[in-house]
Design a protein around this motif. Structure first.
Motif, PDB file in Angstrom:
ATOM      1  N   ALA A 133       0.915  -1.279   0.066  1.00  0.00           N
ATOM      2  CA  ALA A 133      -0.063  -0.169   0.091  1.00  0.00           C
ATOM      3  C   ALA A 133       0.938   1.243  -0.133  1.00  0.00           C
ATOM      4  N   SER A 134       2.096   1.162   0.395  1.00  0.00           N
ATOM      5  CA  SER A 134       3.025   2.282   0.503  1.00  0.00           C
ATOM      6  C   SER A 134       4.035   2.493  -0.367  1.00  0.00           C
ATOM      7  N   ALA A 135       4.123   1.486  -1.330  1.00  0.00           N
ATOM      8  CA  ALA A 135       5.337   1.312  -2.180  1.00  0.00           C
ATOM      9  C   ALA A 135       5.647   2.633  -2.801  1.00  0.00           C
ATOM     10  N   ASN A 136       4.804   3.421  -3.224  1.00  0.00           N
ATOM     11  CA  ASN A 136       5.143   4.621  -4.017  1.00  0.00           C
ATOM     12  C   ASN A 136       5.066   6.239  -2.961  1.00  0.00           C
ATOM     13  N   LEU A 137       4.980   5.760  -1.820  1.00  0.00           N
ATOM     14  CA  LEU A 137       4.944   7.018  -1.080  1.00  0.00           C
ATOM     15  C   LEU A 137       6.183   7.315  -0.386  1.00  0.00           C
ATOM     16  N   GLN A 138       6.326   8.607   0.174  1.00  0.00           N
ATOM     17  CA  GLN A 138       7.553   9.073   0.678  1.00  0.00           C
ATOM     18  C   GLN A 138       7.625   8.455   2.350  1.00  0.00           C
ATOM     19  N   VAL A 139       7.654   7.441   2.510  1.00  0.00           N
ATOM     20  CA  VAL A 139       7.650   6.675   3.792  1.00  0.00           C
ATOM     21  C   VAL A 139       8.443   5.615   4.047  1.00  0.00           C
ATOM     22  N   VAL A 281      22.200  16.692  12.493  1.00  0.00           N
ATOM     23  CA  VAL A 281      23.568  16.877  11.849  1.00  0.00           C
ATOM     24  C   VAL A 281      23.205  16.313  10.421  1.00  0.00           C
ATOM     25  N   ALA A 282      22.414  15.260  10.170  1.00  0.00           N
ATOM     26  CA  ALA A 282      22.570  14.410   8.917  1.00  0.00           C
ATOM     27  C   ALA A 282      21.457  13.940   8.499  1.00  0.00           C
ATOM     28  N   ALA A 283      20.966  14.150   7.210  1.00  0.00           N
ATOM     29  CA  ALA A 283      19.711  13.652   6.727  1.00  0.00           C
ATOM     30  C   ALA A 283      20.070  12.109   6.128  1.00  0.00           C
ATOM     31  N   HIS A 284      19.008  11.402   5.921  1.00  0.00           N
ATOM     32  CA  HIS A 284      19.027  10.220   5.333  1.00  0.00           C
ATOM     33  C   HIS A 284      17.937  10.049   4.209  1.00  0.00           C
ATOM     34  N   ALA A 285      18.368   9.021   3.455  1.00  0.00           N
ATOM     35  CA  ALA A 285      17.522   8.703   2.253  1.00  0.00           C
ATOM     36  C   ALA A 285      17.715   7.462   1.907  1.00  0.00           C
ATOM     37  N   ARG A 286      16.904   6.763   0.917  1.00  0.00           N
ATOM     38  CA  ARG A 286      17.118   5.497   0.550  1.00  0.00           C
ATOM     39  C   ARG A 286      16.743   5.268  -0.872  1.00  0.00           C
ATOM     40  N   ARG A 287      17.516   4.475  -1.591  1.00  0.00           N
ATOM     41  CA  ARG A 287      17.245   4.430  -3.087  1.00  0.00           C
ATOM     42  C   ARG A 287      16.155   3.233  -3.268  1.00  0.00           C
ATOM     43  N   PRO A 288      15.566   3.396  -4.479  1.00  0.00           N
ATOM     44  CA  PRO A 288      14.541   2.454  -4.761  1.00  0.00           C
ATOM     45  C   PRO A 288      15.098   1.016  -4.659  1.00  0.00           C
ATOM     46  N   PHE A 289      14.163   0.129  -4.412  1.00  0.00           N
ATOM     47  CA  PHE A 289      14.489  -1.285  -4.418  1.00  0.00           C
ATOM     48  C   PHE A 289      13.322  -2.290  -4.814  1.00  0.00           C
ATOM     49  N   ARG A 290      13.447  -3.423  -5.282  1.00  0.00           N
ATOM     50  CA  ARG A 290      12.442  -4.317  -5.588  1.00  0.00           C
ATOM     51  C   ARG A 290      11.934  -4.988  -4.280  1.00  0.00           C
ATOM     52  N   ALA A 291      10.761  -5.143  -4.107  1.00  0.00           N
ATOM     53  CA  ALA A 291      10.116  -5.621  -2.719  1.00  0.00           C
ATOM     54  C   ALA A 291       9.507  -7.133  -3.425  1.00  0.00           C
ATOM     55  N   ARG A 292       9.514  -7.994  -2.612  1.00  0.00           N
ATOM     56  CA  ARG A 292       8.825  -9.137  -3.088  1.00  0.00           C
ATOM     57  C   ARG A 292       7.687  -9.503  -2.285  1.00  0.00           C
ATOM     58  N   TYR A 293       7.714  -9.231  -1.108  1.00  0.00           N
ATOM     59  CA  TYR A 293       6.325  -9.717  -0.226  1.00  0.00           C
ATOM     60  C   TYR A 293       6.237 -10.975   0.151  1.00  0.00           C
ATOM     61  N   ASP A 294       7.271 -11.750   0.022  1.00  0.00           N
ATOM     62  CA  ASP A 294       7.288 -12.920   0.358  1.00  0.00           C
ATOM     63  C   ASP A 294       7.883 -13.476   1.933  1.00  0.00           C
ATOM     64  N   GLY A 295       8.204 -12.693   2.534  1.00  0.00           N
ATOM     65  CA  GLY A 295       8.862 -12.788   3.941  1.00  0.00           C
ATOM     66  C   GLY A 295      10.460 -12.811   3.751  1.00  0.00           C
ATOM     67  N   THR A 296      10.926 -12.500   2.679  1.00  0.00           N
ATOM     68  CA  THR A 296      12.306 -12.386   2.498  1.00  0.00           C
ATOM     69  C   THR A 296      12.965 -10.848   2.289  1.00  0.00           C
ATOM     70  N   ASP A 297      11.766 -10.036   2.426  1.00  0.00           N
ATOM     71  CA  ASP A 297      12.157  -8.586   2.042  1.00  0.00           C
ATOM     72  C   ASP A 297      13.163  -7.653   3.101  1.00  0.00           C
ATOM     73  N   ARG A 298      13.937  -6.745   2.578  1.00  0.00           N
ATOM     74  CA  ARG A 298      14.526  -6.148   3.719  1.00  0.00           C
ATOM     75  C   ARG A 298      13.540  -5.674   5.013  1.00  0.00           C
ATOM     76  N   TRP A 299      14.448  -5.678   6.032  1.00  0.00           N
ATOM     77  CA  TRP A 299      13.816  -5.390   7.261  1.00  0.00           C
ATOM     78  C   TRP A 299      14.708  -4.655   8.376  1.00  0.00           C
ATOM     79  N   MET A 300      14.291  -3.398   8.488  1.00  0.00           N
ATOM     80  CA  MET A 300      14.868  -2.548   9.520  1.00  0.00           C
ATOM     81  C   MET A 300      14.010  -2.464  10.959  1.00  0.00           C
TER      82      MET A 300
END
Ligand SMILES: O=C(O)CCC(=O)C(=O)O
Ligand SMILES: [Fe+2]
Length: 336
Positions: A133-139, A281-300
């Protein structure tokens, strides 16, 4: 994005004694029914030797780069985290209880950890996972778009001074980009304009439905300010309105974004690492990546922390869109 090389990498490793104490304390607190959100009730159970060991390790990153990495500090706990949930609240009950407690202990030594009532149900430990639901948002839950430069919760006067990101898994090696105002090559004139001419910042889409504009007379926010230890910044372009008729402000503000691109570093977190960012002091950002939604995605995992107030006194008058914090809980470290 420009050159990503950097020469001031601040990587810290805990001694085996601290690791072992963190492990033992976490398992014993879990056995007694603690959770990350109730950790503050168990503070007497956290050994002074653990707090002392973690205190040295987690001193605020004051280097010009504005961040540090606590290498592998949670690696005892990330291996058993289970599948990546498909949204922040889709975990099995207790799925990462130990990990969350251990992360909350580390964060609570750096300062006063807190959550937002309107964000992730007020929880202390946030799950940053891609969700459809949030794939294209700035979140944080986006994936298909670049998450643009931002300092966390820029819209609020009581935003975190420290942002802690713990890596649970990162199979595609998607880094977090970090860029410091103290490394940005801006002219004195641009800094003076950004310090003098305020902008309007408002809450991001993760607060959707929980706020309305503070009113036409609400204070506006300054993008940069000077402190005893250097320049600080408050910046969130996707959630900013620039005043009309101030072209020099718009130009300086856009040059700030470009300067951050040029001095950016990609911080590649491995499972168990905690990235600590000085959010003034510092800003952060993240590049686009491909999500799989299968339990193996990146998780922070993410914890927000209040620390030393080094902000403009005028900020104290901002209503902050009536957003309410859960906590801040007392720091485990007396001086923080
Ligand atoms: O996923 C990341 O590396 C950072 C996301 C982010 O901006 C955040 O969690 O505040
Ligand atoms: Fe963020």
């Amino acid at each position: 994005m420009g050159v990503l090389a950097h020469d001031e990498m601040d990587v810290r490793t805990a001694g085996e004694d601290v690791q072992e104490l963190l492990r033992r304390t976490t398992f014993s607190l879990t056995a007694d029914g603690a959770t990350a959100d109730s950790l503050y009730l168990y503070r007497d159970r956290i050994p002074a030797a653990l707090v002392a060991g973690l205190s040295e390790l987690t001193r605020v990153p004051r280097s010009a780069s504005g961040y540090c990495v606590l290498k592998g500090i949670l690696s005892e706990f990330t291996g058993v985290a289970g599948p990546t949930p498909q949204s922040w609240d889709a975990l099995e009950p207790g799925q990462t209880r130990e990990l969350d407690i251990a992360f909350a202990i580390v964060a609570s030594v750096t300062g006063r950890a807190f959550g937002w009532k309107a964000q992730q149900d007020g929880r202390l430990v946030h799950n940053i996972v891609p969700s459809r639901a949030s794939a294209n948002l700035q979140v944080g839950a986006s994936s298909t778009v670049r998450l643009e430069w931002h300092t966390e919760d820029s819209y609020h006067p009581d935003r975190p001074e420290l942002l802690l990101l713990a890596c649970v898994r990162n199979p595609d090696r998607v880094g977090t980009d970090v860029a410091s105002i103290r490394c940005a090559d801006l002219t004195e004139e641009d800094i003076a304009v950004l310090a003098a001419q305020p902008v309007l910042l408002y809450p991001d889409d993760s607060y959707a439905g929980s706020w309305s504009f503070d009113g036409p007379d609400a204070p506006r926010m300054r993008t940069v300010w000077e402190t005893a230890d250097g320049l600080c910044m408050r910046f969130d372009p996707p959630y900013t309105t620039l005043p009309d008729g101030q072209p020099e402000l718009r130009a300086a503000w856009e040059r700030l974004g470009a300067a951050l691109d040029r001095c950016a570093t990609t911080v590649m977190a491995d499972p168990g690492d905690v990235v600590m960012v000085n959010n003034d002091v510092a800003a952060h950002a993240r590049r686009p990546f491909r999500a799989r939604y299968d339990g193996t995605d990146r998780w922070m995992k993410r914890i927000l922390v209040r620390s030393e107030w080094r902000r403009l006194e005028t900020e104290r008058d901002e209503p902050g869109y009536d957003q309410v914090q859960v906590g801040p809980y007392p720091s485990l470290h007396a001086g923080r």
